[in-house]
Design an enzyme around this catalytic site. Structure first.
Site, PDB file in Angstrom:
ATOM      1  N   GLY A  82       0.848  -1.190   0.000  1.00 18.79           N
ATOM      2  CA  GLY A  82       0.000   0.000   0.000  1.00 18.79           C
ATOM      3  C   GLY A  82       0.879   1.233   0.000  1.00 18.79           C
ATOM      4  O   GLY A  82       2.107   1.136   0.092  1.00 18.79           O
ATOM      5  N   TYR A  96       3.104   9.761   2.543  1.00 17.14           N
ATOM      6  CA  TYR A  96       4.537   9.991   2.407  1.00 17.14           C
ATOM      7  C   TYR A  96       5.321   8.722   2.142  1.00 17.14           C
ATOM      8  O   TYR A  96       6.542   8.713   2.267  1.00 17.14           O
ATOM      9  CB  TYR A  96       5.096  10.597   3.708  1.00 17.14           C
ATOM     10  CG  TYR A  96       4.380  11.839   4.152  1.00 17.14           C
ATOM     11  CD1 TYR A  96       4.498  13.017   3.429  1.00 17.14           C
ATOM     12  CD2 TYR A  96       3.589  11.829   5.292  1.00 17.14           C
ATOM     13  CE1 TYR A  96       3.841  14.157   3.837  1.00 17.14           C
ATOM     14  CE2 TYR A  96       2.928  12.966   5.705  1.00 17.14           C
ATOM     15  CZ  TYR A  96       3.058  14.130   4.975  1.00 17.14           C
ATOM     16  OH  TYR A  96       2.387  15.253   5.381  1.00 17.14           O
ATOM     17  N   VAL A 155       4.773   1.081   0.788  1.00 13.57           N
ATOM     18  CA  VAL A 155       5.099  -0.067   1.647  1.00 13.57           C
ATOM     19  C   VAL A 155       5.021  -1.342   0.814  1.00 13.57           C
ATOM     20  O   VAL A 155       4.090  -1.527   0.032  1.00 13.57           O
ATOM     21  CB  VAL A 155       4.131  -0.153   2.850  1.00 13.57           C
ATOM     22  CG1 VAL A 155       4.543  -1.269   3.794  1.00 13.57           C
ATOM     23  CG2 VAL A 155       4.084   1.172   3.609  1.00 13.57           C
ATOM     24  N   ASP A 172      -2.014  10.385  15.051  1.00 17.85           N
ATOM     25  CA  ASP A 172      -2.818   9.936  13.903  1.00 17.85           C
ATOM     26  C   ASP A 172      -3.407   8.550  14.179  1.00 17.85           C
ATOM     27  O   ASP A 172      -3.344   7.666  13.319  1.00 17.85           O
ATOM     28  CB  ASP A 172      -1.971   9.936  12.628  1.00 17.85           C
ATOM     29  CG  ASP A 172      -2.828   9.815  11.365  1.00 17.85           C
ATOM     30  OD1 ASP A 172      -4.059  10.034  11.452  1.00 17.85           O
ATOM     31  OD2 ASP A 172      -2.285   9.493  10.298  1.00 17.85           O
TER      32      ASP A 172
HETATM   33  N1  LIG Z   1       4.425  -3.402   9.299  1.00 18.69           N
HETATM   34  C1  LIG Z   1       3.500  -3.481   8.336  1.00 18.69           C
HETATM   35  N2  LIG Z   1       3.045  -4.686   7.928  1.00 18.69           N
HETATM   36  C2  LIG Z   1       2.106  -4.780   6.961  1.00 18.69           C
HETATM   37  N3  LIG Z   1       1.548  -3.731   6.340  1.00 18.69           N
HETATM   38  C3  LIG Z   1       1.963  -2.504   6.685  1.00 18.69           C
HETATM   39  C4  LIG Z   1       2.966  -2.317   7.693  1.00 18.69           C
HETATM   40  N4  LIG Z   1       3.172  -0.985   7.833  1.00 18.69           N
HETATM   41  C5  LIG Z   1       2.338  -0.382   6.967  1.00 18.69           C
HETATM   42  N5  LIG Z   1       1.606  -1.275   6.279  1.00 18.69           N
HETATM   43  C6  LIG Z   1       0.566  -0.980   5.270  1.00 18.69           C
HETATM   44  O1  LIG Z   1       1.056  -0.032   4.328  1.00 18.69           O
HETATM   45  C7  LIG Z   1       0.098   0.997   4.060  1.00 18.69           C
HETATM   46  C8  LIG Z   1       0.679   2.386   4.304  1.00 18.69           C
HETATM   47  O2  LIG Z   1       1.314   2.397   5.574  1.00 18.69           O
HETATM   48  P1  LIG Z   1       1.375   3.626   6.555  1.00 18.69           P
HETATM   49  O3  LIG Z   1       0.000   3.943   7.035  1.00 18.69           O
HETATM   50  O4  LIG Z   1       2.364   3.314   7.617  1.00 18.69           O
HETATM   51  O5  LIG Z   1       1.918   4.744   5.598  1.00 18.69           O
HETATM   52  P2  LIG Z   1       1.617   6.278   5.582  1.00 18.69           P
HETATM   53  O6  LIG Z   1       2.302   6.885   4.414  1.00 18.69           O
HETATM   54  O7  LIG Z   1       2.030   6.866   6.863  1.00 18.69           O
HETATM   55  O8  LIG Z   1       0.042   6.196   5.396  1.00 18.69           O
HETATM   56  P3  LIG Z   1      -1.172   7.202   5.661  1.00 18.69           P
HETATM   57  O9  LIG Z   1      -0.872   8.447   4.924  1.00 18.69           O
HETATM   58  O10 LIG Z   1      -2.380   6.466   5.113  1.00 18.69           O
HETATM   59  O11 LIG Z   1      -1.292   7.368   7.143  1.00 18.69           O
HETATM   60  C9  LIG Z   1      -1.105   0.684   4.929  1.00 18.69           C
HETATM   61  O12 LIG Z   1      -2.061   0.025   4.133  1.00 18.69           O
HETATM   62  C10 LIG Z   1      -0.593  -0.268   5.968  1.00 18.69           C
HETATM   63  O13 LIG Z   1      -1.566  -1.184   6.347  1.00 18.69           O
END
Ligand SMILES: Nc1ncnc2c1ncn2[C@@H]1O[C@H](COP(=O)(O)OP(=O)(O)OP(=O)(O)O)[C@@H](O)[C@H]1O
Length: 457
Positions: free
Chosen positions: A38, A42, A45, A148
């Site tokens: 996903g 920022y 993953v 968040d």
């Molecule tokens: N340790 C992990 N194991 C499995 N999936 C993960 C892990 N960390 C993140 N993901 C998945 O990756 C995606 C994005 O992760 P994350 O929310 O940490 O990123 P972000 O850029 O901070 O996202 P957002 O802007 O949506 O808050 C999510 O769908 C999340 O479920």
């Protein structure tokens, strides 16, 4: 079945042009990059495997420098916390960082979605809630405000352990600020460095008339030229008067002081689409606000040396955003996370978000409709919050109350939520107080033992 090498090759071919992870020899030597999982505001993953031992990992490529530092600093402080995603390794990228995290295949958002038709039994909600509160207690005792918390950031391991993830907007307080932060700091005395002002209820972009029309039809707001009588409004709608302010130029209402009524009435109609888009995109727009409002300022840096005790109010996903943030507080405290926890518990019990606002003002109006119009008596210090004078709610109807929007909640659950969804941040329960609430009764002693033993493994 495809071999691992074929899988890797196929994934690389699909994303090679845009995903820099495939160009980093150091990373590729140690990890096999499998499918993308996903992406967020920022980050991207991926599911990966450690070549040494075949361990499944999540490879989180964080592109933004500020988020990289925040997330890395927070995760390093939370090593060995039992309800926080574990950082296994990291590799600096240019720009950003690659975080190698334990792989967590599920999320609370998915569980809630799966259980939409079959609501959680209270013992199930209690189980998730206990784990969430332990996660929050671990973060707060390490001096970290997550900022968040939402179901999609609460990940679940294959053996059902809930762990908080996504520290990209976390605030790492220096040790000496932790004590100060737990005191009520809702008065908004501190300002963003440089007195940064920005449009919190819009994008800051001036819309032309066609765009305004399209936006209005999209159902976020309805402009009114005269006060709207409460009889004409659905129960969940609160008229809000924006006091002529340059900040609200999105609606071009600065000169007129036009009355703006958040349209909460379309909740059912909008529900599905709005829920997804809001939940997914708010962080993005918040991120944008953060960048635009502070672009020339070094108002915030991670780590003890640079902390200035000034905070941005542009954090958190809207539906879980505490009222002090919606009123523009820049000196909030751990209580913002507890508001989000209250919203999540309500969602677990009720099967749908409590306050699915379509904009910040709509968010606030939904809260006000349920809890009543806040004032100095119930929330000392509210009148000094930066945006308090910019908006007022003209509503003399009695509040809807949490009991009415949470018909499935037991008395204990309701009483806990009522102590989390409290306007005054100083009166909100802390995570460890919430763990000792009667909602968890019968198990309070085991929780105390867990807290006394230290939350660490
Ligand atoms: N340790 C992990 N194991 C499995 N999936 C993960 C892990 N960390 C993140 N993901 C998945 O990756 C995606 C994005 O992760 P994350 O929310 O940490 O990123 P972000 O850029 O901070 O996202 P957002 O802007 O949506 O808050 C999510 O769908 C999340 O479920």
């Amino acid at each position: 079945m495809e071999s691992e090498e074929e899988e890797e090759g196929a994934a690389a071919a699909r994303f090679a042009s845009s995903w820099s992870i495939y160009e980093n020899r150091e990373v590729l030597a140690r990890y096999a990059v499998l499918d993308p999982i996903g992406s967020g505001a920022y980050s991207d993953v991926y599911h990966g495997k450690r070549r040494d031992d075949g361990l499944h990992v999540a490879l989180k490529e964080v592109h933004d420098g500020k988020s990289s530092s925040r997330e890395l600093a927070a995760l390093q402080l939370l090593t060995n916390s039992s309800h926080v995603v574990q950082l296994l390794d990291h590799v600096w990228l240019h720009p950003g960082v690659l975080l190698v995290l334990e792989f967590l295949p599920g999320s609370l958002a998915e569980v809630i979605e799966e259980r939409k038709e079959i609501p959680f039994q209270e013992f199930e909600a209690r189980n998730w809630m206990e784990q969430i509160l332990k996660a929050v207690a671990e973060c707060h005792s390490a001096g970290i405000l997550h900022r968040d918390l939402k179901p999609s950031n609460l990940l679940i391991s294959s053996d059902g352990v809930l762990k908080v993830a996504d520290f990209g907007t976390a605030l790492v307080l220096p040790v000496e600020n932790v004590e100060e932060a737990v005191k009520d700091s809702s008065s908004g005395k501190k300002k963003l460095k440089g007195g940064a002002e920005f449009d919190r209820f819009g994008s800051g972009k001036k819309l032309d008339s066609e765009e305004i029309e399209a936006w209005l039809q999209g159902g976020s707001f309805k402009l009114k030229s005269a006060a709207t009588s409460s009889e004409q409004q659905p129960e969940t709608m609160v008229p809000a008067q924006i006091r002529g302010s340059k900040s609200y130029d999105r609606l071009e209402i600065e000169d007129s002081g036009t009355e703006v009524s958040p349209r909460v009435s379309d909740a059912e109609e909008e529900e599905d689409g709005a829920r997804r888009s809001s939940d997914r995109n708010d962080r993005y727009s918040d991120g944008e606000w953060e960048k635009t409002s502070n672009k020339d300022s070094d108002w915030y840096k991670v780590g003890n040396d640079d902390f200035r005790g000034e905070m941005t109010d542009c954090v958190g996903t809207r539906w879980y955003k505490a009222p002090e943030l919606l009123y523009g507080s820049t000196s909030y405290n751990f209580a913002v996370d507890l508001w989000a926890v209250g919203c999540i518990l309500g969602e677990l019990i009720q099967g749908e978000p409590l306050f699915p606002g379509a904009s910040d003002i709509d968010q606030l109006s939904r809260v006000v409709r349920v809890l009543g119009v806040p004032n100095e008596t119930i929330w000392p210090g509210i009148s000094s919050l930066p945006d308090y004078d910019k908006i007022c709610f003209n509503d003399d109807r009695p509040p809807v109350t949490l009991a009415r929007i949470l018909p499935r909640a037991s008395g204990e659950a309701l009483r806990l939520i009522e102590k989390l969804l409290v306007y005054d941040p100083a009166s909100r329960l802390s995570a460890s107080q919430a763990l000792s609430h009667e909602f968890f009764s019968g198990r309070a002693s085991s929780i105390d033992a867990w807290l006394n033993a230290g939350s660490r493994k």
